[in-house]
Design a protein around this motif. Structure first.
Motif, PDB file in Angstrom:
ATOM      1  N   ILE A  21     -17.363 -34.904  21.973  1.00 40.04           N
ATOM      2  CA  ILE A  21     -18.644 -34.209  22.079  1.00 40.04           C
ATOM      3  C   ILE A  21     -18.564 -32.834  21.444  1.00 40.04           C
ATOM      4  O   ILE A  21     -19.434 -32.432  20.677  1.00 40.04           O
ATOM      5  N   VAL A  22     -17.514 -32.087  21.731  1.00 37.50           N
ATOM      6  CA  VAL A  22     -17.348 -30.757  21.144  1.00 37.50           C
ATOM      7  C   VAL A  22     -17.208 -30.871  19.636  1.00 37.50           C
ATOM      8  O   VAL A  22     -17.804 -30.104  18.882  1.00 37.50           O
ATOM      9  N   GLY A  23     -16.451 -31.842  19.161  1.00 38.96           N
ATOM     10  CA  GLY A  23     -16.286 -32.039  17.721  1.00 38.96           C
ATOM     11  C   GLY A  23     -17.589 -32.392  17.044  1.00 38.96           C
ATOM     12  O   GLY A  23     -17.870 -31.963  15.936  1.00 38.96           O
ATOM     13  N   ALA A  24     -18.429 -33.174  17.714  1.00 41.35           N
ATOM     14  CA  ALA A  24     -19.708 -33.570  17.129  1.00 41.35           C
ATOM     15  C   ALA A  24     -20.674 -32.408  17.036  1.00 41.35           C
ATOM     16  O   ALA A  24     -21.586 -32.418  16.225  1.00 41.35           O
ATOM     17  N   ALA A  25     -20.486 -31.386  17.847  1.00 39.50           N
ATOM     18  CA  ALA A  25     -21.386 -30.235  17.834  1.00 39.50           C
ATOM     19  C   ALA A  25     -21.142 -29.330  16.639  1.00 39.50           C
ATOM     20  O   ALA A  25     -21.966 -28.493  16.318  1.00 39.50           O
ATOM     21  N   CYS A  26     -20.013 -29.483  15.974  1.00 39.38           N
ATOM     22  CA  CYS A  26     -19.645 -28.637  14.844  1.00 39.38           C
ATOM     23  C   CYS A  26     -19.604 -29.470  13.575  1.00 39.38           C
ATOM     24  O   CYS A  26     -19.196 -30.613  13.588  1.00 39.38           O
ATOM     25  N   ASP A  27     -20.021 -28.882  12.469  1.00 40.17           N
ATOM     26  CA  ASP A  27     -19.885 -29.579  11.192  1.00 40.17           C
ATOM     27  C   ASP A  27     -18.425 -29.581  10.792  1.00 40.17           C
ATOM     28  O   ASP A  27     -17.724 -28.582  10.980  1.00 40.17           O
ATOM     29  N   PRO A  28     -17.957 -30.680  10.202  1.00 40.49           N
ATOM     30  CA  PRO A  28     -16.595 -30.661   9.672  1.00 40.49           C
ATOM     31  C   PRO A  28     -16.492 -29.578   8.604  1.00 40.49           C
ATOM     32  O   PRO A  28     -17.464 -29.300   7.904  1.00 40.49           O
ATOM     33  N   ALA A  29     -15.344 -28.986   8.491  1.00 44.09           N
ATOM     34  CA  ALA A  29     -15.159 -27.914   7.508  1.00 44.09           C
ATOM     35  C   ALA A  29     -15.090 -28.488   6.104  1.00 44.09           C
ATOM     36  O   ALA A  29     -14.359 -29.443   5.862  1.00 44.09           O
ATOM     37  N   PRO A  30     -15.873 -27.925   5.178  1.00 40.18           N
ATOM     38  CA  PRO A  30     -15.758 -28.357   3.788  1.00 40.18           C
ATOM     39  C   PRO A  30     -14.378 -27.997   3.247  1.00 40.18           C
ATOM     40  O   PRO A  30     -13.730 -27.081   3.767  1.00 40.18           O
ATOM     41  N   PRO A  31     -13.936 -28.695   2.202  1.00 43.05           N
ATOM     42  CA  PRO A  31     -12.640 -28.346   1.613  1.00 43.05           C
ATOM     43  C   PRO A  31     -12.611 -26.886   1.198  1.00 43.05           C
ATOM     44  O   PRO A  31     -13.610 -26.357   0.714  1.00 43.05           O
ATOM     45  N   PRO A  32     -11.468 -26.214   1.381  1.00 41.76           N
ATOM     46  CA  PRO A  32     -11.396 -24.771   1.076  1.00 41.76           C
ATOM     47  C   PRO A  32     -11.719 -24.431  -0.371  1.00 41.76           C
ATOM     48  O   PRO A  32     -12.232 -23.365  -0.650  1.00 41.76           O
ATOM     49  N   GLN A  33     -11.448 -25.330  -1.291  1.00 36.29           N
ATOM     50  CA  GLN A  33     -11.702 -25.020  -2.698  1.00 36.29           C
ATOM     51  C   GLN A  33     -13.190 -24.898  -3.004  1.00 36.29           C
ATOM     52  O   GLN A  33     -13.573 -24.402  -4.038  1.00 36.29           O
ATOM     53  N   TRP A  34     -14.052 -25.350  -2.097  1.00 32.93           N
ATOM     54  CA  TRP A  34     -15.484 -25.247  -2.325  1.00 32.93           C
ATOM     55  C   TRP A  34     -15.981 -23.815  -2.181  1.00 32.93           C
ATOM     56  O   TRP A  34     -17.016 -23.476  -2.706  1.00 32.93           O
ATOM     57  N   ASN A  35     -15.257 -22.981  -1.419  1.00 35.27           N
ATOM     58  CA  ASN A  35     -15.638 -21.583  -1.249  1.00 35.27           C
ATOM     59  C   ASN A  35     -17.110 -21.453  -0.864  1.00 35.27           C
ATOM     60  O   ASN A  35     -17.897 -20.792  -1.520  1.00 35.27           O
ATOM     61  N   CYS A  36     -17.475 -22.111   0.227  1.00 29.36           N
ATOM     62  CA  CYS A  36     -18.869 -22.172   0.670  1.00 29.36           C
ATOM     63  C   CYS A  36     -19.355 -20.818   1.177  1.00 29.36           C
ATOM     64  O   CYS A  36     -18.635 -20.123   1.882  1.00 29.36           O
ATOM     65  N   PRO A  37     -20.594 -20.464   0.847  1.00 32.71           N
ATOM     66  CA  PRO A  37     -21.137 -19.190   1.323  1.00 32.71           C
ATOM     67  C   PRO A  37     -21.442 -19.237   2.824  1.00 32.71           C
ATOM     68  O   PRO A  37     -22.183 -20.087   3.280  1.00 32.71           O
ATOM     69  N   ASN A  38     -20.846 -18.324   3.577  1.00 34.22           N
ATOM     70  CA  ASN A  38     -21.077 -18.255   5.018  1.00 34.22           C
ATOM     71  C   ASN A  38     -22.371 -17.551   5.380  1.00 34.22           C
ATOM     72  O   ASN A  38     -22.785 -17.567   6.529  1.00 34.22           O
ATOM     73  N   GLN A  39     -22.973 -16.909   4.396  1.00 34.50           N
ATOM     74  CA  GLN A  39     -24.250 -16.234   4.620  1.00 34.50           C
ATOM     75  C   GLN A  39     -25.039 -16.245   3.314  1.00 34.50           C
ATOM     76  O   GLN A  39     -24.457 -16.365   2.237  1.00 34.50           O
ATOM     77  N   PRO A  40     -26.345 -16.135   3.404  1.00 31.56           N
ATOM     78  CA  PRO A  40     -27.158 -16.190   2.182  1.00 31.56           C
ATOM     79  C   PRO A  40     -27.014 -14.928   1.345  1.00 31.56           C
ATOM     80  O   PRO A  40     -26.811 -13.829   1.875  1.00 31.56           O
ATOM     81  N   ASP A  41     -27.136 -15.097   0.022  1.00 31.24           N
ATOM     82  CA  ASP A  41     -27.199 -13.935  -0.866  1.00 31.24           C
ATOM     83  C   ASP A  41     -28.607 -13.343  -0.741  1.00 31.24           C
ATOM     84  O   ASP A  41     -29.450 -13.852   0.006  1.00 31.24           O
TER      85      ASP A  41
END
Length: 167
Positions: A21-41
């Motif tokens: 249940i706790v795992g389902a509440a969180c999105d899986p982490a994208p691969p680190p090489q994607w360098n996803c933006p944690n906040q909008p520009d």
């Protein structure tokens, strides 16, 4: 002895269920090489704020939260469209069924835009808002959003809004 074993098995089942249940509440982490933006520009923030403003004033819908997984997907799609010079929606049904990053999503939606580099966030947003299909996504039953805006040296802006609804 038997009662103790049953209790341990019951406790193990509760622990496994809790972790699931706790795992389902969180999105899986994208691969680190994607360098996803944690906040909008800055431009994406204008679009996000306008989206949430209209959601609040048209039906009292809850604000959408920024989601780096959706932002990564939006950026990847904007980049692909810009590199290939093609303009199309992704197959979001395929993504929901096959991409492990989306196991916690019930639904996805997408708005895409191509325009001149002179477009600012408010202009992009109004182009989506003034289209019935795009407005339906903005006012949809989603709970999260990711936005990407890519400007090319050829003078074009490619923008993508990705909407998601978690289970």
């Amino acid at each position: 002895m038997r009662g103790s074993r049953k209790r341990r098995m019951g406790l193990l089942a509760v622990v496994v269920l809790t972790v699931a249940i706790v795992g389902a509440a969180c999105d899986p982490a994208p691969p680190p090489q994607w360098n996803c933006p944690n906040q909008p520009d800055a431009v994406s923030l204008v679009i996000l704020n306008r989206t949430n403003w209209d959601r609040g004033t048209h039906g009292m819908l809850p604000a959408l939260g920024w989601n780096s997984t959706l932002a990564c997907n939006a950026r990847g799609h904007a980049d692909y469209m810009a590199r290939t010079g093609t303009f199309f929606h992704q197959d979001l049904t395929w993504r929901l069924r096959n991409d492990p990053l989306y196991v916690n999503y019930a639904s996805l939606g997408e708005n895409i835009l191509i325009g001149p580099n002179s477009m600012d966030g408010a202009t992009m947003y109004m182009a989506w808002w003034n289209s019935a299909g795009h407005r339906a996504n903005i006012l949809g039953w989603y709970d999260s959003i990711g936005i990407a805006v890519l400007r090319t040296i050829s003078g074009r802006t490619w923008a993508v809004q990705e909407f998601g609804r978690h289970f």
